[in-house]
Design an enzyme around this catalytic site. Structure first.
Site, PDB file in Angstrom:
ATOM      1  N   THR A  20      11.579  30.180 -59.544  1.00 54.56           N
ATOM      2  CA  THR A  20      13.025  29.868 -59.789  1.00 54.56           C
ATOM      3  C   THR A  20      13.865  30.274 -61.085  1.00 54.56           C
ATOM      4  OG1 THR A  20      12.218  28.023 -58.489  1.00 54.56           O
ATOM      5  CG2 THR A  20      14.406  27.880 -59.570  1.00 54.56           C
ATOM      6  N   THR A  21      13.116  30.233 -62.203  1.00 47.68           N
ATOM      7  CA  THR A  21      13.586  30.652 -63.302  1.00 47.68           C
ATOM      8  C   THR A  21      13.785  32.124 -63.370  1.00 47.68           C
ATOM      9  OG1 THR A  21      12.656  28.798 -64.507  1.00 47.68           O
ATOM     10  CG2 THR A  21      13.323  30.399 -65.822  1.00 47.68           C
ATOM     11  N   TYR A  80       4.021  26.230 -54.141  1.00 48.14           N
ATOM     12  CA  TYR A  80       5.114  25.921 -54.979  1.00 48.14           C
ATOM     13  C   TYR A  80       5.849  24.790 -54.348  1.00 48.14           C
ATOM     14  CZ  TYR A  80       9.097  26.786 -58.119  1.00 48.14           C
ATOM     15  OH  TYR A  80       9.941  26.794 -59.169  1.00 48.14           O
ATOM     16  N   LYS A  98       2.125  23.866 -57.726  1.00 43.94           N
ATOM     17  CA  LYS A  98       3.056  23.762 -58.842  1.00 43.94           C
ATOM     18  C   LYS A  98       3.852  23.044 -58.479  1.00 43.94           C
ATOM     19  CE  LYS A  98       6.702  25.883 -61.465  1.00 43.94           C
ATOM     20  NZ  LYS A  98       7.762  26.967 -61.629  1.00 43.94           N
ATOM     21  N   SER A 121       6.981  20.543 -58.536  1.00 37.09           N
ATOM     22  CA  SER A 121       8.429  20.502 -59.602  1.00 37.09           C
ATOM     23  C   SER A 121       9.105  19.577 -58.671  1.00 37.09           C
ATOM     24  CB  SER A 121       8.802  22.007 -59.398  1.00 37.09           C
ATOM     25  OG  SER A 121       8.177  22.827 -60.285  1.00 37.09           O
ATOM     26  N   GLY A 162       6.282  20.803 -63.128  1.00 32.18           N
ATOM     27  CA  GLY A 162       7.186  21.969 -63.767  1.00 32.18           C
ATOM     28  C   GLY A 162       8.548  21.308 -63.763  1.00 32.18           C
ATOM     29  N   ASP A 195      10.385  19.658 -66.675  1.00 32.95           N
ATOM     30  CA  ASP A 195      10.155  19.276 -68.132  1.00 32.95           C
ATOM     31  C   ASP A 195      10.939  17.973 -68.564  1.00 32.95           C
ATOM     32  OD1 ASP A 195       9.074  21.749 -68.226  1.00 32.95           O
ATOM     33  OD2 ASP A 195      10.875  22.867 -69.375  1.00 32.95           O
ATOM     34  N   GLU A 196      12.042  17.408 -67.866  1.00 34.13           N
ATOM     35  CA  GLU A 196      12.716  16.234 -68.391  1.00 34.13           C
ATOM     36  C   GLU A 196      11.692  15.097 -68.196  1.00 34.13           C
ATOM     37  OE1 GLU A 196      15.434  19.369 -67.138  1.00 34.13           O
ATOM     38  OE2 GLU A 196      13.697  18.329 -66.118  1.00 34.13           O
TER      39      GLU A 196
END
Length: 269
Positions: free
Chosen positions: A70-71, A162, A192, A194, A218, A220-221
């Protein structure tokens, strides 16, 4: 990336065309979700990836990457661009990176299969696949059927699902997906993850200790880096080891050191 209670698992060494990554190295520490460098006219800029690798390793102590996710805007790139990026990361990561995980998911099954074959041919450490999100799978069977058809094109390469429902709209719980998945996808190694459904993540970790799956967290927040001792974080909610992660503004070096101390892994931008 989040490690299950038993600790991080050592990925099997896939067959490689040139032996690019560290053979038998455990997947542990931070996994950097890489951005795709572009030139001013919108072309991928492969020339800076060597510098990118050196920066991650030397300045941030990060030795694992997740490419074309995605990034990295992988789904906005064409097949040739995705192949070129994968090749360059594997090439420049030789003798420097421990793991180069290539995201090969696509809306088209044949395209995803082509990318999986390519990743295997160039010596990627592992591949990952997102759920198709236009004509979405509506149940576990449909999703596993798609994943299996991709994974089978790279039968010697570790495979990750993912899971990112905020973008795909595919809300099939991972706990349900993992039940019996190794029987259908022998190369399956983990997820993964997220998503903010921490109950699903906790149940995945607690129910699959024997399988030794790896869970890369995945979001981060949702990971506490600093703060009051009574503040909850992903690790405590999931009954796992303490966890740390990073947002873009936080140094990867300190976080990587904490990751190795706590053995709770993160996937970060």
């Amino acid at each position: 990336m989040a490690a299950f209670k038993g600790g991080a698992w050592s990925l099997p060494e896939p067959k490689r065309s040139g032996g690019s990554m560290t053979p038998g190295k455990k997947l542990q520490g931070l996994v950097a979700a890489t951005v795709t460098p572009m030139t001013p006219d919108g072309q991928i800029n492969l020339s800076v990836i060597r510098q990118y690798v050196d920066y991650l390793v030397s300045e941030q102590n990060v030795k694992n990457v997740f490419v074309n996710g995605t990034t990295g805007e992988g789904l906005s790139l064409n097949i040739q661009e995705r192949k070129q990026l994968a090749e360059e990361w594997v090439c420049q990561g030789k003798d420097k990176l421990d793991h180069v995980i290539i995201h090969v998911g696509a809306l088209s099954l044949p395209e995803s299969q082509e990318l999986a074959r390519h990743a295997a041919a160039i010596g990627a450490s592992a591949i990952a696949v997102i759920a198709p999100f236009f004509f979405k799978p509506t149940n576990k069977g449909e999703l596993i059927a798609f994943l299996q058809k991709v994974a089978s094109e790279a039968p010697a390469v570790p495979f990750y699902y993912y899971h990112i429902p905020p973008l795909t709209g595919v809300t099939i719980r991972v706990e349900e997906l993992l039940d019996g998945i190794k029987e259908q996808i022998p190369t399956f190694q983990g997820v993964k993850f997220s998503d903010t459904d921490l109950l699903d993540l906790a149940q995945c970790i607690n129910k699959n200790e024997r399988e030794q799956f790896v869970f890369l967290y995945g979001v981060d927040e949702y990971i506490q880096l600093f703060g009051p001792k009574n503040q909850s974080d992903v690790a405590s909610l999931c009954k796992a080891r303490p966890c740390v992660s990073a947002e873009v503004s936080v140094s990867h070096r300190g976080i990587s050191q904490l990751c190795h101390q706590t053995r709770f892994w993160c996937c970060t931008d």
